[in-house]
Design an enzyme around this catalytic site. Structure first.
Site, mmCIF file in Angstrom:
data_model
loop_
_atom_site.group_PDB
_atom_site.id
_atom_site.type_symbol
_atom_site.label_atom_id
_atom_site.label_comp_id
_atom_site.label_asym_id
_atom_site.label_seq_id
_atom_site.Cartn_x
_atom_site.Cartn_y
_atom_site.Cartn_z
ATOM 1 N N GLU A 66 4.865 -2.430 -9.895
ATOM 2 C CA GLU A 66 4.635 -1.777 -8.631
ATOM 3 C C GLU A 66 3.280 -1.497 -8.780
ATOM 4 O O GLU A 66 2.696 -1.036 -9.646
ATOM 5 C CB GLU A 66 5.572 -0.847 -8.394
ATOM 6 C CG GLU A 66 6.943 -1.039 -8.311
ATOM 7 C CD GLU A 66 7.880 0.242 -8.241
ATOM 8 O OE1 GLU A 66 7.534 1.207 -7.570
ATOM 9 O OE2 GLU A 66 9.047 0.206 -8.467
ATOM 10 N N GLU A 90 7.145 3.132 1.465
ATOM 11 C CA GLU A 90 8.298 4.068 1.113
ATOM 12 C C GLU A 90 8.121 5.611 1.024
ATOM 13 O O GLU A 90 7.035 5.989 0.873
ATOM 14 C CB GLU A 90 8.760 3.682 -0.470
ATOM 15 C CG GLU A 90 9.950 4.598 -1.020
ATOM 16 C CD GLU A 90 10.134 3.993 -2.465
ATOM 17 O OE1 GLU A 90 11.004 4.898 -3.231
ATOM 18 O OE2 GLU A 90 9.310 3.330 -3.165
#
Length: 404
Positions: free
Chosen positions: A208, A319
């Site tokens: 990520e 997120e």
């Protein structure tokens, strides 16, 4: 013994016990504090490496210039005694713009100071950073006990575009940077690329990179450039940035975990960062590039099980953590804090979404799906045009009339 004598006697006994118990607590509490401080200092010694130069950032960060082969990654048994690898072959179709995107997108570089060749800039972790953490052992980690693409695990909420059903060897996107409001210290808001393989069980592998606002990790509300990895669905492996042995940094101008500047403003100037993650066809390591041609570093292939081969899914998007600390949905914002329908300069965006195929070609997406866990709180709208290729707007304010 008469009742008149018994009552004062019991009161006296309670007073003696109260004093003794208080004294006992005072005796033991400092021991616990000392133990905690000792644990913190030992951990700081592990992750803060000796530096050849120290730079004071205008935002209060301390940046240590650490000799490349002494960075935390080389504490790993399989990397010990090695040095960072040479640059890999870049994906075909990866156009370098004539004007190279500036590396000076971080606040610390505004000091005018820089790290010498052969070193890398590392944001120093402080005692305060560790004292803010829920525990020293979990510092620098995302804690998710159940992770699914299509549901929410542990209050983590998403608005993402994703592709699956093929073999992927990388991903690229330009990510709009904002400074969203985060309601409390234990929540965060991030926007990132996920490169994923394995099942959504205990063997999930992810790589990520993107930007995040995380008061617990950094002690402020600035958006910061970050990386992350895990090989067991965020349980015991992996970490943010360089907070454990894993990611190998090769760049002496970018500090992972440092604040990004400028940021976008509502109805004003827009700023985005372009990130490319891809698997080196020769050695199999996963590399990260910023802008046009600025190599940040790589995740060694041996860190992973499933990602040792290829990714089975790529996600792009936002997120947040919704801790419901006040009993209702958090007001932590995702992206700009505005819904997708508001469009350019109001809602946050991802643009020029691409993936890398088996032959190291950067190609456009042909089957992008979009998903929002809680569309009344944070939503997403995809599109495609000649200028932005595949893109989407996403985000939202969190708590509102429709998201109680």
């Amino acid at each position: 013994m008469s009742r008149t004598i018994l009552v004062p006697f019991l009161l006296l006994l309670l007073m003696v016990c109260h004093v003794a118990c208080s004294f006992e607590n005072q005796t033991f509490r400092p021991l616990e504090e000392l133990r905690k401080l000792r644990t913190i200092r030992n951990h700081l010694q592990q992750i803060n490496k000796p530096s050849v130069k120290t730079i004071q950032s205008p935002d209060g960060d301390i940046i240590d210039c650490v000799v490349s082969h002494r960075q935390p990654a080389f504490d790993h048994p399989l990397l010990r005694g090695q040095k960072p690898l040479d640059p890999p072959e870049r994906p075909k179709g990866h156009k370098s713009k004539s004007e190279k995107m500036s590396e000076n997108f971080q606040v610390w570089s505004f000091s005018g100071e820089s790290c010498p060749e052969g070193t890398i800039p590392i944001r120093r972790t402080t005692e305060n950073d560790l004292l803010r953490a829920s525990s020293v052992t979990t510092f620098g980690r995302k804690l998710i006990t159940s992770f699914r693409r299509d549901t929410t695990g542990d209050g983590h909420e998403h608005a993402v575009g994703y592709v699956s059903g093929d073999q992927y060897y990388g991903a690229k996107a330009s990510i709009n940077v904002w400074a969203p409001l985060v309601e409390n210290q234990y929540e965060f808001s991030l926007s990132q690329i996920w490169v994923i393989s394995g099942s959504f069980g205990d063997d999930l592998n992810t790589i990520e990179a993107g930007w995040q606002v995380s008061p617990e990790l950094y002690g402020d509300s600035f958006p910061r450039f970050f990386t992350y990895w895990t090989t067991d669905a965020y349980q015991a492996t992996g970490c943010y940035n360089l907070l454990c042995s894993g990611f190998v940094q090769v760049n002496n101008k970018i500090a992972i975990g440092a604040a990004i500047s400028p940021t976008s403003s509502y109805n004003g100037g827009q700023f985005d960062i372009s990130l490319l993650i891809w698997k080196d066809p020769k050695h199999g390591n996963w590399w990260l590039e910023f802008g046009s041609g600025v190599l940040v570093g790589y995740w060694p292939s041996f860190l992973f099980s499933h990602l040792g081969d290829h990714a089975s899914m790529v996600q792009f998007g936002g997120e947040v953590v919704n801790s419901r600390s006040s009993g209702s949905h958090t007001s932590t914002q995702m992206g700009s804090g505005h819904f997708a329908e508001e469009g350019f300069a109001k809602a946050s965006y991802f643009r020029n979404l691409q993936v890398v195929d088996w032959d190291n070609n950067l190609i456009p997406l042909n089957n992008l799906k979009v998903l929002a866990d809680h569309p009344n709180c944070y939503d997403i709208q995809g599109g495609i045009n000649n200028v932005w290729g595949n893109y989407f707007y996403y985000g939202g304010p969190g708590r509102n009339i429709k998201c109680p």
